[in-house]
Scaffold this motif. Sequence first.
Motif, PDB file in Angstrom:
ATOM      1  N   VAL A 122      -3.453  -0.862 -12.192  1.00  0.00           N
ATOM      2  CA  VAL A 122      -3.341  -0.788 -10.747  1.00  0.00           C
ATOM      3  C   VAL A 122      -2.688   0.584 -10.674  1.00  0.00           C
ATOM      4  O   VAL A 122      -1.472   0.955 -10.666  1.00  0.00           O
ATOM      5  CB  VAL A 122      -2.394  -1.759 -10.325  1.00  0.00           C
ATOM      6  CG1 VAL A 122      -2.405  -1.352  -8.482  1.00  0.00           C
ATOM      7  CG2 VAL A 122      -3.079  -3.134 -10.160  1.00  0.00           C
ATOM      8  N   PRO A 123      -3.494   1.569 -10.357  1.00  0.00           N
ATOM      9  CA  PRO A 123      -3.201   2.957 -10.061  1.00  0.00           C
ATOM     10  C   PRO A 123      -2.532   3.183  -8.800  1.00  0.00           C
ATOM     11  O   PRO A 123      -2.845   2.652  -7.613  1.00  0.00           O
ATOM     12  CB  PRO A 123      -4.278   3.692 -10.202  1.00  0.00           C
ATOM     13  CG  PRO A 123      -5.355   3.019  -9.942  1.00  0.00           C
ATOM     14  CD  PRO A 123      -5.197   1.597 -10.345  1.00  0.00           C
ATOM     15  N   VAL A 124      -1.006   3.383  -8.865  1.00  0.00           N
ATOM     16  CA  VAL A 124      -0.240   3.702  -7.316  1.00  0.00           C
ATOM     17  C   VAL A 124       0.830   4.597  -7.775  1.00  0.00           C
ATOM     18  O   VAL A 124       1.012   4.956  -8.927  1.00  0.00           O
ATOM     19  CB  VAL A 124       0.540   2.166  -7.289  1.00  0.00           C
ATOM     20  CG1 VAL A 124      -0.321   1.177  -6.748  1.00  0.00           C
ATOM     21  CG2 VAL A 124       1.396   1.720  -8.532  1.00  0.00           C
ATOM     22  N   TYR A 171       3.885  -8.156   3.767  1.00  0.00           N
ATOM     23  CA  TYR A 171       2.788  -6.886   3.462  1.00  0.00           C
ATOM     24  C   TYR A 171       2.634  -6.934   1.709  1.00  0.00           C
ATOM     25  O   TYR A 171       1.588  -7.057   1.349  1.00  0.00           O
ATOM     26  CB  TYR A 171       3.381  -5.661   3.690  1.00  0.00           C
ATOM     27  CG  TYR A 171       2.783  -4.423   3.222  1.00  0.00           C
ATOM     28  CD1 TYR A 171       2.202  -3.640   4.387  1.00  0.00           C
ATOM     29  CD2 TYR A 171       2.889  -3.900   2.281  1.00  0.00           C
ATOM     30  CE1 TYR A 171       1.523  -2.253   4.103  1.00  0.00           C
ATOM     31  CE2 TYR A 171       2.267  -2.564   1.746  1.00  0.00           C
ATOM     32  CZ  TYR A 171       1.555  -2.112   2.681  1.00  0.00           C
ATOM     33  OH  TYR A 171       0.989  -0.790   2.344  1.00  0.00           O
ATOM     34  N   GLN A 184      -4.548   3.291   2.061  1.00  0.00           N
ATOM     35  CA  GLN A 184      -4.314   3.062   3.379  1.00  0.00           C
ATOM     36  C   GLN A 184      -5.414   4.061   4.219  1.00  0.00           C
ATOM     37  O   GLN A 184      -5.597   5.151   3.866  1.00  0.00           O
ATOM     38  CB  GLN A 184      -3.030   3.397   4.018  1.00  0.00           C
ATOM     39  CG  GLN A 184      -2.130   2.472   3.355  1.00  0.00           C
ATOM     40  CD  GLN A 184      -1.168   1.598   4.411  1.00  0.00           C
ATOM     41  OE1 GLN A 184      -1.718   1.514   5.371  1.00  0.00           O
ATOM     42  NE2 GLN A 184      -0.315   1.001   3.969  1.00  0.00           N
ATOM     43  N   ASP A 222      -4.499  -8.899  -3.126  1.00  0.00           N
ATOM     44  CA  ASP A 222      -5.494  -7.522  -3.479  1.00  0.00           C
ATOM     45  C   ASP A 222      -6.012  -7.677  -5.083  1.00  0.00           C
ATOM     46  O   ASP A 222      -6.706  -7.204  -5.276  1.00  0.00           O
ATOM     47  CB  ASP A 222      -5.029  -6.626  -2.791  1.00  0.00           C
ATOM     48  CG  ASP A 222      -4.758  -6.306  -1.671  1.00  0.00           C
ATOM     49  OD1 ASP A 222      -5.334  -7.179  -0.763  1.00  0.00           O
ATOM     50  OD2 ASP A 222      -3.987  -5.441  -0.974  1.00  0.00           O
ATOM     51  N   VAL A 223      -4.726  -7.487  -5.778  1.00  0.00           N
ATOM     52  CA  VAL A 223      -4.983  -7.216  -7.055  1.00  0.00           C
ATOM     53  C   VAL A 223      -5.184  -8.705  -7.945  1.00  0.00           C
ATOM     54  O   VAL A 223      -5.918  -8.654  -8.883  1.00  0.00           O
ATOM     55  CB  VAL A 223      -3.781  -6.428  -7.823  1.00  0.00           C
ATOM     56  CG1 VAL A 223      -3.678  -5.082  -7.056  1.00  0.00           C
ATOM     57  CG2 VAL A 223      -2.367  -7.162  -7.461  1.00  0.00           C
ATOM     58  N   GLN A 230      -0.458  -7.365  -0.655  1.00  0.00           N
ATOM     59  CA  GLN A 230      -0.769  -6.528  -1.909  1.00  0.00           C
ATOM     60  C   GLN A 230      -1.031  -7.064  -3.280  1.00  0.00           C
ATOM     61  O   GLN A 230      -1.754  -6.970  -3.939  1.00  0.00           O
ATOM     62  CB  GLN A 230       0.202  -5.434  -1.853  1.00  0.00           C
ATOM     63  CG  GLN A 230       0.038  -4.335  -2.820  1.00  0.00           C
ATOM     64  CD  GLN A 230       0.500  -3.096  -2.627  1.00  0.00           C
ATOM     65  OE1 GLN A 230       1.530  -2.710  -1.412  1.00  0.00           O
ATOM     66  NE2 GLN A 230       0.696  -2.184  -3.515  1.00  0.00           N
ATOM     67  N   ALA A 266      -7.337  -0.326   2.774  1.00  0.00           N
ATOM     68  CA  ALA A 266      -6.152  -1.395   3.008  1.00  0.00           C
ATOM     69  C   ALA A 266      -6.264  -1.330   4.647  1.00  0.00           C
ATOM     70  O   ALA A 266      -5.008  -1.603   5.024  1.00  0.00           O
ATOM     71  CB  ALA A 266      -4.905  -1.041   2.211  1.00  0.00           C
ATOM     72  N   GLN A 300       5.041   2.691  -4.859  1.00  0.00           N
ATOM     73  CA  GLN A 300       4.427   1.187  -4.689  1.00  0.00           C
ATOM     74  C   GLN A 300       4.613   0.523  -6.142  1.00  0.00           C
ATOM     75  O   GLN A 300       4.210  -0.570  -6.293  1.00  0.00           O
ATOM     76  CB  GLN A 300       2.875   1.303  -4.740  1.00  0.00           C
ATOM     77  CG  GLN A 300       2.628   2.060  -3.277  1.00  0.00           C
ATOM     78  CD  GLN A 300       2.790   1.124  -2.205  1.00  0.00           C
ATOM     79  OE1 GLN A 300       2.757  -0.256  -2.178  1.00  0.00           O
ATOM     80  NE2 GLN A 300       3.684   1.693  -1.072  1.00  0.00           N
ATOM     81  N   HIS A 344      -3.878  -4.426   5.899  1.00  0.00           N
ATOM     82  CA  HIS A 344      -2.410  -3.965   5.820  1.00  0.00           C
ATOM     83  C   HIS A 344      -1.862  -3.071   6.973  1.00  0.00           C
ATOM     84  O   HIS A 344      -0.846  -3.243   7.307  1.00  0.00           O
ATOM     85  CB  HIS A 344      -1.969  -2.966   4.478  1.00  0.00           C
ATOM     86  CG  HIS A 344      -1.795  -3.841   3.203  1.00  0.00           C
ATOM     87  ND1 HIS A 344      -2.644  -3.997   2.079  1.00  0.00           N
ATOM     88  CD2 HIS A 344      -0.848  -4.499   2.946  1.00  0.00           C
ATOM     89  CE1 HIS A 344      -1.992  -4.757   1.307  1.00  0.00           C
ATOM     90  NE2 HIS A 344      -0.851  -5.140   1.704  1.00  0.00           N
ATOM     91  N   VAL A 346      -8.144  -1.886  -9.991  1.00  0.00           N
ATOM     92  CA  VAL A 346      -7.974  -2.285  -8.637  1.00  0.00           C
ATOM     93  C   VAL A 346      -6.882  -1.440  -7.992  1.00  0.00           C
ATOM     94  O   VAL A 346      -5.905  -1.589  -8.339  1.00  0.00           O
ATOM     95  CB  VAL A 346      -7.869  -3.792  -8.424  1.00  0.00           C
ATOM     96  CG1 VAL A 346      -7.874  -3.751  -7.053  1.00  0.00           C
ATOM     97  CG2 VAL A 346      -8.668  -4.613  -9.545  1.00  0.00           C
ATOM     98  N   SER A 347      -7.454  -1.051  -6.948  1.00  0.00           N
ATOM     99  CA  SER A 347      -6.403   0.004  -6.153  1.00  0.00           C
ATOM    100  C   SER A 347      -6.731  -0.065  -4.758  1.00  0.00           C
ATOM    101  O   SER A 347      -8.100  -0.101  -4.619  1.00  0.00           O
ATOM    102  CB  SER A 347      -6.033   1.141  -6.558  1.00  0.00           C
ATOM    103  OG  SER A 347      -5.067   1.792  -6.148  1.00  0.00           O
ATOM    104  N   GLY A 348      -5.810   0.152  -3.730  1.00  0.00           N
ATOM    105  CA  GLY A 348      -6.018   0.153  -2.432  1.00  0.00           C
ATOM    106  C   GLY A 348      -5.435   1.330  -1.668  1.00  0.00           C
ATOM    107  O   GLY A 348      -4.451   1.897  -2.390  1.00  0.00           O
ATOM    108  N   PHE A 389     -10.304  -0.287  -2.567  1.00  0.00           N
ATOM    109  CA  PHE A 389     -10.865  -0.686  -1.357  1.00  0.00           C
ATOM    110  C   PHE A 389      -9.859   0.045  -0.140  1.00  0.00           C
ATOM    111  O   PHE A 389      -8.807   0.732  -0.399  1.00  0.00           O
ATOM    112  CB  PHE A 389     -10.609  -2.086  -1.156  1.00  0.00           C
ATOM    113  CG  PHE A 389      -9.086  -2.575  -1.563  1.00  0.00           C
ATOM    114  CD1 PHE A 389      -8.735  -2.904  -2.787  1.00  0.00           C
ATOM    115  CD2 PHE A 389      -8.002  -2.479  -0.727  1.00  0.00           C
ATOM    116  CE1 PHE A 389      -7.333  -3.301  -3.096  1.00  0.00           C
ATOM    117  CE2 PHE A 389      -6.832  -2.961  -0.926  1.00  0.00           C
ATOM    118  CZ  PHE A 389      -6.632  -3.132  -2.098  1.00  0.00           C
TER     119      PHE A 389
END
Length: 339
Positions: free
Chosen positions: A146-148, A130, A8, A137-138, A134, A44, A152, A47, A4-6, A42
């Motif tokens: 969670v790839p960031v 914020y 911007q 979200d996960v 986040q 964000a 992050q 956010h 899962v990742s978001g 998704f």
Amino acid sequence: MRVVSGIQPTGTPHLGNYLGAIVNYVRLQDEAEVAGGDCLIFLADLHAISMPHDPARLHAATLEMVATLVACGVDPRKTVLFNQAQVHQHAELQWLLSGTARMGWLNRMTQWKDKAGKNREGQSVALFSYPVLQAADVLLYQATHVPVGEDQKQHLELARDIAQKFNNDFASEEAPVFTLPEPIIPPGAARIMSLRDGSAKMSKSADSDMSRINLSDDPDTIARKIKKAKTDAEPLPSEAKGLEARPEALNLVTIYAALAGSSVEAVLGEYGGQGFGSFKPALAELTVASLSPIVERFTALRDDRESLDAILARGAAQARELAIPTLAAAYRALGLVRA
Ligand code: TRP
């Protein structure tokens, strides 16, 4: 495996977005498929309202980023691709987690400190909370991976802390409500810098358009930007160590390596000793060849409102289905509905 990742919805997607985050999504999407897991990506957009914003631009930027993701290879048949705002469970779970998150934890977030600067009193509550959104979200999807980006990682650790405290306070060890997510920081993630200043990230907000390669640039523009990119007068070294104090040169070699799927060392093995007069045309050619199919797909899809709306509607419907059980479990655990 549930990825899962978001991302911007920044608008004006560029080479830095592509090589920094999106390439990695595509890789994980395929890994999840092989592992029989799933992948959710998704926009964000919730956010985005934590900072001053223009509503019409936010919506346009969201659609533009969807077009970018699909053009770069995020496949809506393999990945649940959606925007947060269409999945009300994100905002709802955020409120439930706000009972668990601690002021002190949020006060320590470096992104909050950086963005608020000296004017904390004047910031929106959303900018402060914020990281709780986040976390929602996960946690909503029981994410495992969670790839960031590096920046992050702290937010992901906070998500783990929230999950752990919630499970401790409101669930039993045998039946935790939330899975602790693992941040995936791609080891070789390319940090692409401005073409005008090797110490600043490539960014859509930089004044000069010459500082970035946009995914909407035509081949001539791409070639011209690379030709004009800031460099120094030295030839390329034959080892990576020789690039240490040469950020602009390092950046161009990094871009080459990322696009060629190779390494800085390998590129220097080939081009070491040569000047920019021969390296830049090679880089321009590679960049145009790598980006042109993406640019083509992006420009076609960007204006296809119907397809974009359909992709998002379908993704949101799938995401809501996946979100329902965890949100219900959180309500029950908190005593808000009958257990
Ligand atoms: N805060 C992330 C960023 O600025 C975007 C984001 C929002 C995100 N929610 C997320 C990333 C959940 C990973 C997981 O890049």
